[in-house]
Design an enzyme around this catalytic site. Sequence first.
Site, PDB file in Angstrom:
ATOM      1  N   ALA A   1       0.817  -1.217   0.000  1.00  0.00           N
ATOM      2  CA  ALA A   1       0.000   0.000   0.000  1.00  0.00           C
ATOM      3  C   ALA A   1       0.850   1.266   0.000  1.00  0.00           C
ATOM      4  O   ALA A   1       0.441   2.287  -0.551  1.00  0.00           O
ATOM      5  CB  ALA A   1      -0.954  -0.006   1.193  1.00  0.00           C
TER       6      ALA A   1
ATOM      7  N   ASN B   1      -5.899   3.201  10.313  1.00  0.00           N
ATOM      8  CA  ASN B   1      -5.134   2.075  10.843  1.00  0.00           C
ATOM      9  C   ASN B   1      -4.921   2.152  12.351  1.00  0.00           C
ATOM     10  O   ASN B   1      -4.577   1.159  12.968  1.00  0.00           O
ATOM     11  CB  ASN B   1      -3.780   1.984  10.139  1.00  0.00           C
ATOM     12  CG  ASN B   1      -3.050   3.300  10.084  1.00  0.00           C
ATOM     13  OD1 ASN B   1      -3.572   4.293   9.577  1.00  0.00           O
ATOM     14  ND2 ASN B   1      -1.853   3.332  10.619  1.00  0.00           N
TER      15      ASN B   1
ATOM     16  N   GLN C   1      -6.536  -1.077   5.236  1.00  0.00           N
ATOM     17  CA  GLN C   1      -7.175  -1.670   6.417  1.00  0.00           C
ATOM     18  C   GLN C   1      -8.575  -2.195   6.112  1.00  0.00           C
ATOM     19  O   GLN C   1      -9.130  -2.935   6.922  1.00  0.00           O
ATOM     20  CB  GLN C   1      -7.288  -0.627   7.536  1.00  0.00           C
ATOM     21  CG  GLN C   1      -5.964  -0.186   8.120  1.00  0.00           C
ATOM     22  CD  GLN C   1      -5.341  -1.230   9.031  1.00  0.00           C
ATOM     23  OE1 GLN C   1      -6.016  -2.111   9.572  1.00  0.00           O
ATOM     24  NE2 GLN C   1      -4.039  -1.142   9.220  1.00  0.00           N
TER      25      GLN C   1
ATOM     26  N   SER D   1      -3.216  -3.822   0.257  1.00  0.00           N
ATOM     27  CA  SER D   1      -2.025  -4.560   0.669  1.00  0.00           C
ATOM     28  C   SER D   1      -2.458  -5.951   1.097  1.00  0.00           C
ATOM     29  O   SER D   1      -3.561  -6.132   1.602  1.00  0.00           O
ATOM     30  CB  SER D   1      -1.381  -3.816   1.842  1.00  0.00           C
ATOM     31  OG  SER D   1      -0.212  -4.462   2.238  1.00  0.00           O
TER      32      SER D   1
ATOM     33  N   HIS E   1      -0.793  -8.002   3.371  1.00  0.00           N
ATOM     34  CA  HIS E   1      -0.427  -8.477   4.718  1.00  0.00           C
ATOM     35  C   HIS E   1      -1.325  -7.989   5.848  1.00  0.00           C
ATOM     36  O   HIS E   1      -1.147  -8.382   6.988  1.00  0.00           O
ATOM     37  CB  HIS E   1       1.048  -8.174   5.020  1.00  0.00           C
ATOM     38  CG  HIS E   1       1.355  -6.747   5.351  1.00  0.00           C
ATOM     39  ND1 HIS E   1       1.406  -6.302   6.647  1.00  0.00           N
ATOM     40  CD2 HIS E   1       1.636  -5.678   4.577  1.00  0.00           C
ATOM     41  CE1 HIS E   1       1.729  -5.012   6.656  1.00  0.00           C
ATOM     42  NE2 HIS E   1       1.866  -4.617   5.397  1.00  0.00           N
TER      43      HIS E   1
ATOM     44  N   THR F   1       9.887  -7.234 -12.618  1.00  0.00           N
ATOM     45  CA  THR F   1       9.401  -8.614 -12.686  1.00  0.00           C
ATOM     46  C   THR F   1       8.393  -8.874 -11.577  1.00  0.00           C
ATOM     47  O   THR F   1       8.621  -8.522 -10.421  1.00  0.00           O
ATOM     48  CB  THR F   1      10.587  -9.596 -12.547  1.00  0.00           C
ATOM     49  OG1 THR F   1      11.507  -9.305 -13.599  1.00  0.00           O
ATOM     50  CG2 THR F   1      10.124 -11.040 -12.640  1.00  0.00           C
TER      51      THR F   1
ATOM     52  N   CYS G   1       4.159   2.238  12.180  1.00  0.00           N
ATOM     53  CA  CYS G   1       5.084   3.157  11.523  1.00  0.00           C
ATOM     54  C   CYS G   1       5.511   4.282  12.440  1.00  0.00           C
ATOM     55  O   CYS G   1       6.554   4.876  12.259  1.00  0.00           O
ATOM     56  CB  CYS G   1       4.430   3.732  10.286  1.00  0.00           C
ATOM     57  SG  CYS G   1       3.646   2.468   9.326  1.00  0.00           S
TER      58      CYS G   1
HETATM   59  C1  LIG Z   1      -0.330  -0.896   6.521  1.00  0.00           C
HETATM   60  C2  LIG Z   1      -0.823   0.330   5.877  1.00  0.00           C
HETATM   61  C3  LIG Z   1      -0.111   0.930   4.837  1.00  0.00           C
HETATM   62  C4  LIG Z   1       1.206   0.407   4.355  1.00  0.00           C
HETATM   63  O1  LIG Z   1       1.031  -0.774   3.649  1.00  0.00           O
HETATM   64  P1  LIG Z   1       2.314  -1.636   3.215  1.00  0.00           P
HETATM   65  O2  LIG Z   1       1.737  -2.684   2.345  1.00  0.00           O
HETATM   66  O3  LIG Z   1       2.884  -2.167   4.487  1.00  0.00           O
HETATM   67  O4  LIG Z   1       3.236  -0.737   2.503  1.00  0.00           O
HETATM   68  C5  LIG Z   1      -0.641   2.058   4.257  1.00  0.00           C
HETATM   69  N1  LIG Z   1      -1.806   2.570   4.676  1.00  0.00           N
HETATM   70  C6  LIG Z   1      -2.520   2.022   5.667  1.00  0.00           C
HETATM   71  C7  LIG Z   1      -3.813   2.613   6.066  1.00  0.00           C
HETATM   72  C8  LIG Z   1      -2.046   0.886   6.307  1.00  0.00           C
HETATM   73  O5  LIG Z   1      -2.749   0.358   7.296  1.00  0.00           O
END
Ligand SMILES: *Cc1c(COP(=O)(O)O)cnc(C)c1O
Length: 388
Positions: free
Chosen positions: A76, A156, A184, A204, A206, A245, A331
């Site tokens: 993300a 988040n 999120q 994202s 994860h 890639t 973060c």
């Molecule tokens: C986790 C998160 C991101 C960052 O995503 P990554 O895939 O870890 O770079 C950005 N925005 C929000 C709202 C998030 O919760």
Amino acid sequence: MEVADYIYLDHNATTPVDPRVLDAMLPYFTEVFGNAASIDHEAGHMAMRAVETAREQCARIIGAVEPKEIVFTSGATESDNIALLGVAERYADKGDHIVTCVTEHKAVLDCCQRLEQLGKRVTYLPVDQYGLIDLDQLRNALTPQTILISIMFANNEIGTIAPVKEIGAIAREHGVLFHTDAAQAVGHVPVEVDEMNIDLLSFSAHKTYGPKGIGGLYVRRRNPRVKVAPVIYGGGHELGLRSGTLNVPGIVGMGKAFEIARQQMKTDAKKYREWIQMMYEQLCEQLGDVALNGHPTQRLPHNLNVSIKGIESKSLVVQLKNIAISTGSACTSATVEPSHVIKALGFGEDRAHNAIRIGVGRYNQQEQLDYAVRGIVTAARRLQQLWT
Ligand SMILES: *Cc1c(COP(=O)(O)O)cnc(C)c1O
């Protein structure tokens, strides 16, 4: 230890990979290792087909009409960068103004800062005590030079869900593009890019039981056709928007994770809401001065953020040796600064210093949550005694 050796309650920072996701990924490291761009042979074709299946799965979970509208990225953060920097560059002829909000993720805020350095103008809308922007303020912020509104789908830290559909309608009415960071939200709450008039959407894997380092950007191709300048140049992969890639195992895993989420989202959310409500009530009962951060109902089902009066969250979480909860977002917890999100709610610095974030997830059990509440209460009482 009575319940489990380690209780993970920080699912807004990241989630474990679902074993079904891992199973889906594994063949793409060894057996089907082709380059998805090398379609002169079957090895490449097989990888390419797996990528296209995952693209369909990603499109489906956000209601995108065409799989082509999905561009794979590293996550993300990168998607936010492409959306903001790419739109600002591509629409420079049309205008130089962007509207966002003070509680955005740093991935959006830092891009906005960069754009300001490049001479663009950014309006940072404030939020109310629940973390919501005011729609009239949004309307008033728009000028003929405004090219983009970027407002996150769900926060988040405090879990507040923005009135995305209303924002989309305002953007459409004014002919302004609408980007939303939905890292999120995707896989946790319903997301419909058409119904919500979303033009660009970051996601994202994860945060939804997929692997780290893979994500995507939805870029609308019709009504209107959104144009974005690339941030990374190279072999012209992903319609020229994101060269490099493709991470085939990661992409396959993300597709699978979203497919699972699509099927389980409703039942999981119901369970999470009950757990969160129970934890909140128990904390209030046992500690008294506990304030909920974020909106009471318009919030992510798996998130709880509270401030315990007089208890600094940094001191609290270090006492919880086997329970993973956080003092803010992943973060920002590397810095000593209290959360910019909680501060923006307008309750003062203390409220931010006292905030803890709990994020429940797929492999938690009720007993773990009871154990965690007891742990938090015990630690908070110990600190209260120390300080009085
Ligand atoms: C986790 C998160 C991101 C960052 O995503 P990554 O895939 O870890 O770079 C950005 N925005 C929000 C709202 C998030 O919760």
